[in-house]
Design a protein around this motif. Structure first.
Motif, PDB file in Angstrom:
ATOM      1  N   ALA A  34       0.847  -1.196   0.000  1.00  0.00           N
ATOM      2  CA  ALA A  34       0.000   0.000   0.000  1.00  0.00           C
ATOM      3  C   ALA A  34       0.883   1.246   0.000  1.00  0.00           C
ATOM      4  CB  ALA A  34      -0.932  -0.005   1.208  1.00  0.00           C
ATOM      5  N   ASP A  35       1.952   1.174  -0.761  1.00  0.00           N
ATOM      6  CA  ASP A  35       2.903   2.286  -0.822  1.00  0.00           C
ATOM      7  C   ASP A  35       2.467   3.318  -1.851  1.00  0.00           C
ATOM      8  OD1 ASP A  35       4.716   1.143   1.040  1.00  0.00           O
ATOM      9  OD2 ASP A  35       5.421  -0.223  -0.533  1.00  0.00           O
ATOM     10  N   PRO A  36       2.883   4.575  -1.659  1.00  0.00           N
ATOM     11  CA  PRO A  36       2.615   5.587  -2.677  1.00  0.00           C
ATOM     12  C   PRO A  36       3.386   5.301  -3.953  1.00  0.00           C
ATOM     13  CG  PRO A  36       4.053   6.461  -0.969  1.00  0.00           C
ATOM     14  CD  PRO A  36       3.600   5.118  -0.494  1.00  0.00           C
ATOM     15  N   VAL A  37       2.994   5.971  -5.030  1.00  0.00           N
ATOM     16  CA  VAL A  37       3.657   5.778  -6.321  1.00  0.00           C
ATOM     17  C   VAL A  37       5.157   6.019  -6.204  1.00  0.00           C
ATOM     18  CG1 VAL A  37       3.848   6.670  -8.670  1.00  0.00           C
ATOM     19  CG2 VAL A  37       1.582   6.324  -7.642  1.00  0.00           C
ATOM     20  N   ALA A  38       5.535   7.011  -5.427  1.00  0.00           N
ATOM     21  CA  ALA A  38       6.947   7.400  -5.334  1.00  0.00           C
ATOM     22  C   ALA A  38       7.845   6.296  -4.794  1.00  0.00           C
ATOM     23  CB  ALA A  38       7.086   8.648  -4.457  1.00  0.00           C
ATOM     24  N   THR A  39       7.295   5.417  -3.962  1.00  0.00           N
ATOM     25  CA  THR A  39       8.136   4.391  -3.324  1.00  0.00           C
ATOM     26  C   THR A  39       7.623   2.976  -3.525  1.00  0.00           C
ATOM     27  OG1 THR A  39       6.936   4.673  -1.233  1.00  0.00           O
ATOM     28  CG2 THR A  39       8.949   5.987  -1.535  1.00  0.00           C
ATOM     29  N   GLY A  40       6.599   2.793  -4.346  1.00  0.00           N
ATOM     30  CA  GLY A  40       6.045   1.462  -4.575  1.00  0.00           C
ATOM     31  C   GLY A  40       7.061   0.525  -5.202  1.00  0.00           C
ATOM     32  N   ASP A  41       6.968  -0.739  -4.876  1.00  0.00           N
ATOM     33  CA  ASP A  41       7.885  -1.751  -5.384  1.00  0.00           C
ATOM     34  C   ASP A  41       7.434  -2.195  -6.777  1.00  0.00           C
ATOM     35  OD1 ASP A  41       9.410  -3.989  -5.962  1.00  0.00           O
ATOM     36  OD2 ASP A  41       9.192  -4.887  -3.974  1.00  0.00           O
ATOM     37  N   PRO A  42       8.231  -1.951  -7.814  1.00  0.00           N
ATOM     38  CA  PRO A  42       7.834  -2.347  -9.166  1.00  0.00           C
ATOM     39  C   PRO A  42       7.543  -3.844  -9.288  1.00  0.00           C
ATOM     40  CG  PRO A  42       9.706  -0.849  -9.263  1.00  0.00           C
ATOM     41  CD  PRO A  42       9.511  -1.213  -7.820  1.00  0.00           C
ATOM     42  N   GLU A  43       8.218  -4.651  -8.481  1.00  0.00           N
ATOM     43  CA  GLU A  43       7.968  -6.093  -8.545  1.00  0.00           C
ATOM     44  C   GLU A  43       6.568  -6.420  -8.035  1.00  0.00           C
ATOM     45  OE1 GLU A  43       8.283  -9.902  -9.557  1.00  0.00           O
ATOM     46  OE2 GLU A  43       9.668  -8.289 -10.112  1.00  0.00           O
ATOM     47  N   ASP A  44       6.114  -5.715  -7.000  1.00  0.00           N
ATOM     48  CA  ASP A  44       4.740  -5.901  -6.533  1.00  0.00           C
ATOM     49  C   ASP A  44       3.743  -5.511  -7.636  1.00  0.00           C
ATOM     50  OD1 ASP A  44       5.489  -6.827  -4.059  1.00  0.00           O
ATOM     51  OD2 ASP A  44       5.135  -4.928  -3.013  1.00  0.00           O
ATOM     52  N   TRP A  45       3.993  -4.396  -8.289  1.00  0.00           N
ATOM     53  CA  TRP A  45       3.127  -3.953  -9.388  1.00  0.00           C
ATOM     54  C   TRP A  45       3.078  -5.025 -10.476  1.00  0.00           C
ATOM     55  CZ3 TRP A  45       1.675   1.448 -11.042  1.00  0.00           C
ATOM     56  CH2 TRP A  45       1.606   2.321  -9.942  1.00  0.00           C
ATOM     57  N   ARG A  46       4.247  -5.551 -10.829  1.00  0.00           N
ATOM     58  CA  ARG A  46       4.331  -6.544 -11.897  1.00  0.00           C
ATOM     59  C   ARG A  46       3.563  -7.806 -11.521  1.00  0.00           C
ATOM     60  NH1 ARG A  46       9.310  -6.368 -12.163  1.00  0.00           N
ATOM     61  NH2 ARG A  46       9.452  -4.855 -13.847  1.00  0.00           N
ATOM     62  N   ARG A  47       3.730  -8.269 -10.299  1.00  0.00           N
ATOM     63  CA  ARG A  47       3.037  -9.477  -9.862  1.00  0.00           C
ATOM     64  C   ARG A  47       1.519  -9.275  -9.841  1.00  0.00           C
ATOM     65  NH1 ARG A  47       5.549 -10.881  -4.281  1.00  0.00           N
ATOM     66  NH2 ARG A  47       3.934 -12.506  -4.309  1.00  0.00           N
ATOM     67  N   MET A  48       1.069  -8.109  -9.398  1.00  0.00           N
ATOM     68  CA  MET A  48      -0.369  -7.834  -9.387  1.00  0.00           C
ATOM     69  C   MET A  48      -0.928  -7.800 -10.805  1.00  0.00           C
ATOM     70  SD  MET A  48      -1.107  -5.168  -6.261  1.00  0.00           S
ATOM     71  CE  MET A  48       0.303  -4.076  -6.489  1.00  0.00           C
ATOM     72  N   TYR A  49      -0.203  -7.188 -11.716  1.00  0.00           N
ATOM     73  CA  TYR A  49      -0.677  -7.111 -13.101  1.00  0.00           C
ATOM     74  C   TYR A  49      -0.694  -8.501 -13.735  1.00  0.00           C
ATOM     75  CZ  TYR A  49      -1.664  -5.019 -17.623  1.00  0.00           C
ATOM     76  OH  TYR A  49      -2.281  -4.672 -18.799  1.00  0.00           O
ATOM     77  N   GLU A  50       0.345  -9.281 -13.465  1.00  0.00           N
ATOM     78  CA  GLU A  50       0.428 -10.624 -14.033  1.00  0.00           C
ATOM     79  C   GLU A  50      -0.754 -11.489 -13.592  1.00  0.00           C
ATOM     80  OE1 GLU A  50       2.393 -12.342 -16.096  1.00  0.00           O
ATOM     81  OE2 GLU A  50       3.751 -10.700 -16.595  1.00  0.00           O
ATOM     82  N   THR A  51      -1.122 -11.396 -12.319  1.00  0.00           N
ATOM     83  CA  THR A  51      -2.210 -12.239 -11.809  1.00  0.00           C
ATOM     84  C   THR A  51      -3.577 -11.685 -12.174  1.00  0.00           C
ATOM     85  OG1 THR A  51      -0.807 -12.866  -9.944  1.00  0.00           O
ATOM     86  CG2 THR A  51      -3.144 -13.373  -9.771  1.00  0.00           C
ATOM     87  N   ASN A  52      -3.808 -10.412 -11.861  1.00  0.00           N
ATOM     88  CA  ASN A  52      -5.136  -9.821 -12.040  1.00  0.00           C
ATOM     89  C   ASN A  52      -5.526  -9.620 -13.500  1.00  0.00           C
ATOM     90  OD1 ASN A  52      -6.230  -8.932  -9.207  1.00  0.00           O
ATOM     91  ND2 ASN A  52      -4.073  -8.375  -9.182  1.00  0.00           N
ATOM     92  N   VAL A  53      -4.553  -9.308 -14.346  1.00  0.00           N
ATOM     93  CA  VAL A  53      -4.863  -8.993 -15.747  1.00  0.00           C
ATOM     94  C   VAL A  53      -4.408 -10.104 -16.692  1.00  0.00           C
ATOM     95  CG1 VAL A  53      -4.660  -7.288 -17.600  1.00  0.00           C
ATOM     96  CG2 VAL A  53      -4.623  -6.534 -15.211  1.00  0.00           C
ATOM     97  N   ILE A  54      -3.121 -10.418 -16.684  1.00  0.00           N
ATOM     98  CA  ILE A  54      -2.618 -11.419 -17.619  1.00  0.00           C
ATOM     99  C   ILE A  54      -3.191 -12.801 -17.301  1.00  0.00           C
ATOM    100  CG2 ILE A  54      -0.570 -12.502 -18.612  1.00  0.00           C
ATOM    101  CD1 ILE A  54      -0.957  -9.533 -19.315  1.00  0.00           C
ATOM    102  N   GLY A  55      -3.351 -13.119 -16.022  1.00  0.00           N
ATOM    103  CA  GLY A  55      -3.974 -14.387 -15.660  1.00  0.00           C
ATOM    104  C   GLY A  55      -5.397 -14.483 -16.187  1.00  0.00           C
ATOM    105  N   THR A  56      -6.140 -13.394 -16.051  1.00  0.00           N
ATOM    106  CA  THR A  56      -7.502 -13.348 -16.594  1.00  0.00           C
ATOM    107  C   THR A  56      -7.482 -13.490 -18.109  1.00  0.00           C
ATOM    108  OG1 THR A  56      -8.339 -12.020 -14.758  1.00  0.00           O
ATOM    109  CG2 THR A  56      -9.550 -11.887 -16.828  1.00  0.00           C
TER     110      THR A  56
END
Length: 258
Positions: free
Chosen positions: A97-119
């Motif tokens: 739940a980090d702001p854009v400035a400090t968010g972990d790109p790997e977390d973003w990638r994993r969320m996109y892979e599961t929520n979008v690419i998995g779908t």
């Protein structure tokens, strides 16, 4: 309006992320509605236990361990079916739940892979089977995060916006074919694992999400909504259904009792 009884060709329902929470509750709801449910998730022991529970209750359930981000595995899974009646794309989740400035790109990638690419993987692999049933339904479980933003949630919000757009675009592209596209967008849902996973197992942070909220949604509430949408007569498409607890007016305005 009465619930529709699934035809023989459309009787199989595939549920992703069925190892707990909304996915497991949805599998129970669809089984009770007369579907043969196929439970997929990475945690083999969980889905096998659920399949055993459903079969013992007189339903028909099969467990199939599957990582939705593995396209080769998804394609192999799809070969098991001639037709499929329902696909519930539920696998997903939030990380951090980090702001854009400090968010972990790997977390973003994993969320996109599961929520979008998995779908995308499951939908592409099973769409011909859904169409072959003559009465198919694709369900995308998105989130109110897919419709409005909130601070500290940009990675998850971006992923769920992607899931929303996937559903909306698919509906346009396959209109006239015998497949409905339904999006269910839950708000605050209290399950055993969602917030705990988001905060890396920090129980105090997870509990704070629901602090003071008398009745957040339950997994069963969302599953009931999904089952209702799926069991409408074939000509009725529930394009988008947003479901929140009464205490939540928006992603950022929640009534909390002191």
């Amino acid at each position: 309006m009465a619930a529709a009884t699934p035809s023989a060709a459309s009787r199989i329902a595939v549920v992703t992320g069925a190892s707990g929470g909304i996915g497991a509750a949805t599998a129970r709801g669809l089984a009770e509605a007369g579907y043969r449910v196929v439970l997929t998730a990475r945690r083999k022991d969980r889905i096998e236990a659920l399949a055993e529970e459903l079969n013992a209750a007189g339903h028909t359930a099969t467990a199939y361990p599957l990582d939705v981000t593995d396209r080769a595995a998804v394609d192999e899974f799809a070969t098991a079916f001639k037709t499929v009646g329902v696909l519930v794309n539920n696998a997903g989740g939030a990380l951090g739940a980090d702001p854009v400035a400090t968010g972990d790109p790997e977390d973003w990638r994993r969320m996109y892979e599961t929520n979008v690419i998995g779908t995308l993987h499951l939908t592409q692999a099973l769409l011909p089977k859904l169409e072959a049933s003559g009465d198919g339904t694709v369900v995308v479980v998105s989130s109110t995060a897919g419709h409005s933003t909130y601070e500290g949630g940009a990675g998850y919000v971006a992923a769920k916006h992607g899931a929303h757009v996937l559903a909306e675009t698919l509906r346009l592209e396959i209109v006239g074919r015998p497949v409905r596209v339904v999006e269910i967008a839950p708000g605050m849902v209290k399950t055993d694992e969602f917030a705990l996973t988001r905060f890396g197992g920090d129980e105090a942070k997870a509990a704070k999400v629901y602090e003071g909220v008398a009745e957040p949604l339950t997994a069963a509430d969302v599953a009931d909504t999904i089952t209702w949408a799926v069991t409408r007569p074939s000509h009725v498409n529930i394009d988008l259904l947003v479901v929140r607890p009464r205490a939540q007016a928006s992603n950022s305005k929640v009534h909390r009792e002191r």
